[in-house]
Motif scaffolding. Structure first.
Motif, PDB file in Angstrom:
ATOM      1  N   UNK A   3      58.606  80.877  27.617  1.00  0.00           N
ATOM      2  CA  UNK A   3      57.692  80.388  28.659  1.00  0.00           C
ATOM      3  C   UNK A   3      56.237  80.768  28.358  1.00  0.00           C
ATOM      4  N   UNK A   4      56.003  81.938  27.771  1.00  0.00           N
ATOM      5  CA  UNK A   4      54.635  82.327  27.417  1.00  0.00           C
ATOM      6  C   UNK A   4      54.032  81.346  26.420  1.00  0.00           C
ATOM      7  N   UNK A   5      54.814  81.015  25.389  1.00  0.00           N
ATOM      8  CA  UNK A   5      54.319  80.162  24.327  1.00  0.00           C
ATOM      9  C   UNK A   5      54.028  78.753  24.822  1.00  0.00           C
ATOM     10  N   UNK A   6      54.900  78.223  25.664  1.00  0.00           N
ATOM     11  CA  UNK A   6      54.666  76.886  26.217  1.00  0.00           C
ATOM     12  C   UNK A   6      53.424  76.881  27.106  1.00  0.00           C
ATOM     13  N   UNK A   7      53.311  77.894  27.955  1.00  0.00           N
ATOM     14  CA  UNK A   7      52.160  77.970  28.860  1.00  0.00           C
ATOM     15  C   UNK A   7      50.845  77.992  28.085  1.00  0.00           C
ATOM     16  N   UNK A   8      50.807  78.731  27.000  1.00  0.00           N
ATOM     17  CA  UNK A   8      49.577  78.836  26.209  1.00  0.00           C
ATOM     18  C   UNK A   8      49.115  77.483  25.685  1.00  0.00           C
ATOM     19  N   UNK A   9      50.022  76.524  25.605  1.00  0.00           N
ATOM     20  CA  UNK A   9      49.685  75.202  25.064  1.00  0.00           C
ATOM     21  C   UNK A   9      49.238  74.218  26.141  1.00  0.00           C
ATOM     22  N   UNK A  10      49.708  74.385  27.374  1.00  0.00           N
ATOM     23  CA  UNK A  10      49.319  73.402  28.397  1.00  0.00           C
ATOM     24  C   UNK A  10      48.339  73.946  29.436  1.00  0.00           C
ATOM     25  N   UNK A  11      48.010  75.239  29.383  1.00  0.00           N
ATOM     26  CA  UNK A  11      47.035  75.778  30.334  1.00  0.00           C
ATOM     27  C   UNK A  11      45.617  75.451  29.856  1.00  0.00           C
ATOM     28  N   UNK A  12      44.711  75.293  30.801  1.00  0.00           N
ATOM     29  CA  UNK A  12      43.311  75.026  30.483  1.00  0.00           C
ATOM     30  C   UNK A  12      42.728  76.225  29.725  1.00  0.00           C
ATOM     31  N   UNK A  13      42.282  76.020  28.477  1.00  0.00           N
ATOM     32  CA  UNK A  13      41.772  77.154  27.698  1.00  0.00           C
ATOM     33  C   UNK A  13      40.410  77.648  28.172  1.00  0.00           C
TER      34      UNK A  13
END
Length: 355
Positions: free
Chosen positions: A238-248
């Motif tokens: 879940x951490x890795x997926x979140x890092x890709x779709x969260x606003x950077x």
């Protein structure tokens, strides 16, 4: 003499011991437990960090037995639910438990004690994530108190919306008027559909999850990456997926576990530099967030009373206190999906287990 369960750190045995009825301190409530429920922390803390055996239950509902001298909101005979202070004596897996008055709340007769026992820890965890960590507008901040109007443009992604914590997060988000609410789920997708606007199935793989969330946001909002994420699972990718779709650039994420311990790359994992991340620690309601715990416990009672909030689905584990080990092992083995395990203490038989 009253009984309570001591859970071993191996999660392979428990001991049921006899202890006197507790005496409350000044701001404590002693509750005759009717129903206790199980949370993932009840086995994870013992197992992952090899804690000393103890009564690890924290969620309970029952009848007030006695109160401390400074308690003014409760009296013997009151019907209540409570969040027991974690890592202290006299937890929920017992015939009598102790809770601070500030995390105890009244339960009216439109809510069963089984339903009530599913609520305290999960609801407070979700409230901290949305309203303390992410600073989202609480339900009472709506111009329309009934919550009939929802403003498009404040999207929220909840990873693990099928869990009790994730589900209460979705319920609170809807009361706050957030939209669209996107829930990530798996085999409990049909349950998730009752809580959120759109459901994304994590079983499709990380690439598909990221693509789906971007497409939903692009279609229904003016952004393509999520400004707010509540990771109610915080493991298994879940951490890795979140890092890709969260606003950077300014995205905010609240997690329930530490990335340094539960991300795939652990210490090497990093969110994009512009992301603000915080680990949700619900025990704060017993220290730095005492007022938050008090207010949200009272507000939860009101929401339940008028039907704006409902409990989490539950499954009764047979045997009362004798069933606690079964429930913990089922949680550990990943058998729970969109359900909380609860124990009716009156079902406890007069024999000891796990010795």
């Amino acid at each position: 003499m009253p009984k309570q369960v001591i859970v071993q750190s191996s999660i392979e045995a428990v001991e049921i011991i006899e202890t006197p009825i507790p005496t409350p301190k000044e701001k404590e409530v002693v509750i005759r437990v009717s129903v206790a429920s199980t949370n993932p922390k009840d086995w994870k803390y013992l197992s992952y960090w090899n804690m000393d055996p103890h009564n690890s239950g924290d969620d309970l509902a029952g009848i007030v037995h006695s109160v401390g001298k400074d308690v003014y909101e409760f009296k013997p005979g009151d019907r209540v639910a409570a969040f027991h202070e974690v890592f202290t004596d006299n937890g929920a897996f017992a015939e009598y438990a102790v809770a601070p008055d500030r995390t105890t709340f009244h339960i009216l007769h439109n809510v069963s004690l089984e339903e009530a026992a599913t609520i305290p820890l999960a609801a407070l965890t979700a409230a901290i994530a949305l309203y303390s960590d992410m600073k989202l507008p609480p339900p009472w901040a709506l111009r329309d108190p009934a919550g009939s109007g929802r403003e498009i443009g404040t999207p929220l992604v909840i990873y693990g919306v099928f869990s009790a914590v994730g589900a209460f997060g979705a319920k609170f988000a809807r009361l706050s008027g957030l939209s669209p609410i996107i829930g990530i789920a798996g085999r409990a997708s049909s349950f998730a559909e009752t809580l959120v606007d759109r459901v994304v199935d994590y079983r499709q793989g990380e690439d598909a999850v990221v693509k789906s969330i971007k497409e939903i946001l692009n279609l229904e909002t003016s952004v393509i990456k999520a400004p707010y994420v509540f990771d109610a699972i915080s493991e298994n990718g879940s951490f890795e997926a979140t890092a890709r779709y969260i606003d950077p650039d300014g995205g905010i994420v609240s997690t329930v576990l530490s990335a340094k311990e539960f991300a795939k790359e652990k210490e090497n994992f990093k969110y994009p530099p512009g992301v603000k991340a915080s680990m949700n620690t619900v025990p704060q309601v017993f220290s730095t967030h005492k007022d938050f715990g008090y207010l949200w416990s009272r507000y939860t009672s009101r929401l339940l009373q008028d039907g704006r909030l409902t409990a989490h689905p539950f499954e009764i584990i047979p045997g009362g206190l004798n069933g606690v080990l079964t429930g913990l092992q089922k949680l550990r083995d990943g058998e729970a999906s969109a359900v909380k395990y609860v124990y009716r203490i009156s079902d406890t038989q007069d024999f000891l287990v796990g010795q």
